[in-house]
Structures are given as C-alpha cells and as structure tokens.
Motif scaffolding. Structure first.
Motif, PDB file in Angstrom:
ATOM      1  N   GLN A   1       0.862  -1.189   0.000  1.00  0.00           N
ATOM      2  CA  GLN A   1       0.000   0.000   0.000  1.00  0.00           C
ATOM      3  C   GLN A   1       0.893   1.232   0.000  1.00  0.00           C
ATOM      4  N   GLY A   2       0.766   2.046  -1.026  1.00  0.00           N
ATOM      5  CA  GLY A   2       1.605   3.230  -1.116  1.00  0.00           C
ATOM      6  C   GLY A   2       0.924   4.326  -1.904  1.00  0.00           C
ATOM      7  N   PRO A   3       1.577   5.471  -2.034  1.00  0.00           N
ATOM      8  CA  PRO A   3       1.003   6.589  -2.782  1.00  0.00           C
ATOM      9  C   PRO A   3       1.087   6.364  -4.284  1.00  0.00           C
ATOM     10  N   SER A   4       0.277   7.098  -5.016  1.00  0.00           N
ATOM     11  CA  SER A   4       0.329   7.043  -6.479  1.00  0.00           C
ATOM     12  C   SER A   4       1.668   7.583  -6.980  1.00  0.00           C
ATOM     13  N   PRO A   5       2.188   7.020  -8.069  1.00  0.00           N
ATOM     14  CA  PRO A   5       3.405   7.576  -8.665  1.00  0.00           C
ATOM     15  C   PRO A   5       3.148   8.853  -9.458  1.00  0.00           C
ATOM     16  N   ASP A   6       1.895   9.280  -9.563  1.00  0.00           N
ATOM     17  CA  ASP A   6       1.541  10.545 -10.232  1.00  0.00           C
ATOM     18  C   ASP A   6       2.086  10.626 -11.653  1.00  0.00           C
ATOM     19  N   GLY A   7       1.965   9.531 -12.383  1.00  0.00           N
ATOM     20  CA  GLY A   7       2.343   9.556 -13.793  1.00  0.00           C
ATOM     21  C   GLY A   7       3.814   9.361 -14.066  1.00  0.00           C
ATOM     22  N   SER A   8       4.639   9.169 -13.031  1.00  0.00           N
ATOM     23  CA  SER A   8       6.080   8.997 -13.220  1.00  0.00           C
ATOM     24  C   SER A   8       6.436   7.520 -13.237  1.00  0.00           C
ATOM     25  N   ASP A   9       6.878   7.024 -14.378  1.00  0.00           N
ATOM     26  CA  ASP A   9       7.315   5.621 -14.452  1.00  0.00           C
ATOM     27  C   ASP A   9       8.487   5.367 -13.507  1.00  0.00           C
ATOM     28  N   GLU A  10       9.399   6.322 -13.416  1.00  0.00           N
ATOM     29  CA  GLU A  10      10.573   6.103 -12.571  1.00  0.00           C
ATOM     30  C   GLU A  10      10.181   6.003 -11.105  1.00  0.00           C
ATOM     31  N   ALA A  11       9.247   6.852 -10.662  1.00  0.00           N
ATOM     32  CA  ALA A  11       8.770   6.763  -9.281  1.00  0.00           C
ATOM     33  C   ALA A  11       8.055   5.443  -9.046  1.00  0.00           C
ATOM     34  N   ALA A  12       7.251   5.015 -10.022  1.00  0.00           N
ATOM     35  CA  ALA A  12       6.506   3.766  -9.893  1.00  0.00           C
ATOM     36  C   ALA A  12       7.453   2.581  -9.760  1.00  0.00           C
ATOM     37  N   PHE A  13       8.436   2.490 -10.639  1.00  0.00           N
ATOM     38  CA  PHE A  13       9.306   1.318 -10.628  1.00  0.00           C
ATOM     39  C   PHE A  13      10.294   1.340  -9.468  1.00  0.00           C
ATOM     40  N   ALA A  14      10.659   2.524  -8.998  1.00  0.00           N
ATOM     41  CA  ALA A  14      11.503   2.587  -7.800  1.00  0.00           C
ATOM     42  C   ALA A  14      10.743   2.060  -6.587  1.00  0.00           C
TER      43      ALA A  14
ATOM     44  N   GLU B   1      -4.521  -0.493  -8.004  1.00  0.00           N
ATOM     45  CA  GLU B   1      -5.224  -0.373  -9.290  1.00  0.00           C
ATOM     46  C   GLU B   1      -4.613   0.739 -10.148  1.00  0.00           C
ATOM     47  N   VAL B   2      -4.472   0.456 -11.455  1.00  0.00           N
ATOM     48  CA  VAL B   2      -3.904   1.429 -12.408  1.00  0.00           C
ATOM     49  C   VAL B   2      -2.673   2.118 -11.791  1.00  0.00           C
ATOM     50  N   PHE B   3      -1.820   1.333 -11.144  1.00  0.00           N
ATOM     51  CA  PHE B   3      -0.610   1.916 -10.569  1.00  0.00           C
ATOM     52  C   PHE B   3       0.276   2.500 -11.663  1.00  0.00           C
ATOM     53  N   LEU B   4       0.156   1.964 -12.850  1.00  0.00           N
ATOM     54  CA  LEU B   4       0.810   2.522 -14.022  1.00  0.00           C
ATOM     55  C   LEU B   4      -0.263   3.064 -14.945  1.00  0.00           C
ATOM     56  N   PRO B   5      -0.401   4.403 -15.039  1.00  0.00           N
ATOM     57  CA  PRO B   5       0.507   5.468 -14.573  1.00  0.00           C
ATOM     58  C   PRO B   5       0.095   6.111 -13.242  1.00  0.00           C
ATOM     59  N   GLY B   6      -0.942   5.598 -12.588  1.00  0.00           N
ATOM     60  CA  GLY B   6      -1.579   6.229 -11.435  1.00  0.00           C
ATOM     61  C   GLY B   6      -3.051   6.353 -11.731  1.00  0.00           C
ATOM     62  N   TYR B   7      -3.890   5.958 -10.765  1.00  0.00           N
ATOM     63  CA  TYR B   7      -5.325   5.844 -11.023  1.00  0.00           C
ATOM     64  C   TYR B   7      -5.964   7.156 -11.465  1.00  0.00           C
ATOM     65  N   ASN B   8      -5.601   8.270 -10.834  1.00  0.00           N
ATOM     66  CA  ASN B   8      -6.315   9.536 -11.057  1.00  0.00           C
ATOM     67  C   ASN B   8      -5.516  10.521 -11.908  1.00  0.00           C
ATOM     68  N   GLN B   9      -4.751   9.993 -12.846  1.00  0.00           N
ATOM     69  CA  GLN B   9      -4.004  10.875 -13.740  1.00  0.00           C
ATOM     70  C   GLN B   9      -4.928  11.505 -14.782  1.00  0.00           C
ATOM     71  N   PRO B  10      -4.617  12.729 -15.230  1.00  0.00           N
ATOM     72  CA  PRO B  10      -5.566  13.485 -16.053  1.00  0.00           C
ATOM     73  C   PRO B  10      -5.731  12.986 -17.479  1.00  0.00           C
ATOM     74  N   ASP B  11      -4.746  12.294 -18.055  1.00  0.00           N
ATOM     75  CA  ASP B  11      -4.862  11.857 -19.448  1.00  0.00           C
ATOM     76  C   ASP B  11      -4.451  10.398 -19.563  1.00  0.00           C
ATOM     77  N   ILE B  12      -5.305   9.541 -19.032  1.00  0.00           N
ATOM     78  CA  ILE B  12      -5.026   8.106 -19.032  1.00  0.00           C
ATOM     79  C   ILE B  12      -4.773   7.560 -20.443  1.00  0.00           C
ATOM     80  N   PRO B  13      -5.609   7.891 -21.459  1.00  0.00           N
ATOM     81  CA  PRO B  13      -5.349   7.317 -22.789  1.00  0.00           C
ATOM     82  C   PRO B  13      -3.967   7.636 -23.338  1.00  0.00           C
ATOM     83  N   ALA B  14      -3.413   8.806 -23.008  1.00  0.00           N
ATOM     84  CA  ALA B  14      -2.085   9.160 -23.505  1.00  0.00           C
ATOM     85  C   ALA B  14      -1.001   8.310 -22.860  1.00  0.00           C
ATOM     86  N   HIS B  15      -1.246   7.829 -21.660  1.00  0.00           N
ATOM     87  CA  HIS B  15      -0.270   7.006 -20.938  1.00  0.00           C
ATOM     88  C   HIS B  15      -0.409   5.515 -21.250  1.00  0.00           C
ATOM     89  N   ALA B  16      -1.616   5.062 -21.598  1.00  0.00           N
ATOM     90  CA  ALA B  16      -1.906   3.633 -21.682  1.00  0.00           C
ATOM     91  C   ALA B  16      -0.943   2.904 -22.625  1.00  0.00           C
TER      92      ALA B  16
END
Length: 254
Positions: free
Chosen positions: A9-22, A43-58
């Motif tokens: 259980q942790g915070p969202s990576p806020d769209g940062s792949d590097e933060a997520a994988f670290a 859920e949706v840890f990549l790129p973060g569940y509540n990111q503003p442009d999910i389709p651009a990241h998918a």
C-alpha cells in the motif's frame, strides 16, 4: 507448507514511471526477503489511477511496462500482481496482470464493473474472468469495485478459485469495503481475498488505505492503516471449521 502473500500500500506515482518502478523495486525486494510468493499492488498503478490523461499514458499488453515488471519479478524472485491502463487498438481498459517469479504472465484481467462516470468515460468494460495457477493455488484477479459484486465473486468460487487478488483505488470515506465487504465475501464464498489499496492523495482523490488480507473464515490475516505499508501473511492456515460456510452447496434458486 507455507504460502506467504505480500500486499503493498503506497502513494500514487503521479504519472512517473521512474517513481513507480523505484517503489515497486523496493517493495518486491522486501517481499522477497520475507519469502512472499507474489506481491499485490494497487489499481492502475501505471501510470496512477487519477491521472488526467489516461489514454495518452496507456500501453499495450506486453509493452515496456510489462517488460520492466517482468525484469523486476525475475530479479527478486517474487511474482507481482498490478493494475495498469491497457491500450488495445482504440480501446482503453482498466487492467491487471499477474506475473510469476520468473517474470512470465500467468493472469490477465480487464475490469468488468466500472465505477462512476469517470471510469465509464475512459475505459471499455472487460467481458471475461481470469483464473490461473499460482504456485499450486487456484487464483483469480478482480479490480476494486468488482469485489463488491457477489455474483462475480461467486462465479470465481464456482470455477474453483481459492484466492482472489484485488488491486484497488478506494477513496475516503469507504473503509467499510475493507472492514466489512471483503471479509464478508471471503467467508460467504470460501475464498482468501487480498485487497491492495493506495494511501495519500492524488489530485482530488484522498485514498483511505486500509488494505486487507481476509481468510475464508473472515479472519483478518493482515490489515493496513491509512499510511504506507507492506503486509505479508501466510495464507496456508486452517480456517475455523465452525465458521466455514456452505452457501455454494446449499443455495436453492426460487
């Protein structure tokens, strides 16, 4: 035989792949050190569940995210279950994958029960369940809101699932889901449920944490508070026979 399962259980990576994988690297290292078979992340840890442009990241299934996750799992000798935004042609899915300790995909699932107008505006709903072998245990994937639907949990139990792994993004004030709903479904359907939430805030969402591992007799094997946590529980325990339910056998439709 022990069967340790880890939950992060942790915070969202806020769209940062590097933060997520670290974060995942550190969590997998610790989980592996405690002997965990697999680690369940939100859920949706990549790129973060509540990111503003999910389709651009998918990303495509099997794409760069998957390759990095597979390398992490193989490096640490620990499987991983994680949610991500999946692109399939013009469609976007709220998906989850299960990789084993060798980095091989053993389960893939697209969220069936989309929650609220935001999810329904971004994602196409899935149309199939995912049941697979995890180290000799029959396991299945659900995502967040899915676990609140008894018919869906029942269908997995009828398919022989003993373990349901659930990446989630549950916001305040909905702690009743982990406190009440998850243990109730665990006992009513005779399954172990691992429910992995975020903590902290992401945009306008405040997550409630409270991740939980619940046994088939509704015993809470591990539970998190509101902050970051790595939980590990041995799910190979004998449930209290007096508490085991028989609804799957006794149900009589009218």
């Amino acid at each position: 035989m022990s069967f340790p399962i880890a939950l992060w259980q942790g915070p969202s990576p806020d769209g940062s792949d590097e933060a997520a994988f670290a974060a995942l690297d550190a969590a997998l290292r610790a989980a592996a050190a405690m002997g965990a078979i697999t680690l369940v992340a939100p859920e949706v840890f990549l790129p973060g569940y509540n990111q503003p442009d999910i389709p651009a990241h998918a990303q495509l299934r099997g794409g760069p995210w998957h390759q990095r996750l597979a390398a992490l799992a193989q490096s640490h000798g620990c499987g991983i279950v994680i949610g991500y935004a999946e692109r399939d042609g013009e469609r976007i899915y709220n998906s989850a994958i299960a990789l084993d300790a060798a980095g091989r995909e053993i389960g893939h699932y697209r969220k069936v029960q989309l929650f609220g107008p935001r999810e329904k505006s971004i994602y196409a709903p899935g149309d199939a369940v995912s049941v697979f072998d995890l180290g000799g245990i029959r396991a299945a994937l659900l995502i967040c809101y899915d676990i609140e639907f008894a018919p869906l949990v029942r269908s997995l139990a009828e398919m022989g699932a003993d373990l349901i792994l659930v990446p989630t993004a549950n916001p305040e004030p909905n702690t009743h889901v982990s406190r009440l709903v998850v243990p109730a479904h665990a006992i009513n359907h005779g399954v172990t449920i691992v429910y992995a939430n975020y903590c902290g805030t992401e945009g306008d969402i405040a997550y409630c944490g409270a991740s939980v591992i619940a046994a088939p007799d509704a015993a809470v094997l591990a539970a998190a508070g509101p902050g970051p946590a790595l939980l590990v529980a041995d799910i190979d325990r004998q449930p209290d026979p007096a508490l085991m339910q028989t609804q799957l056998i006794d149900y009589r439709p009218i």
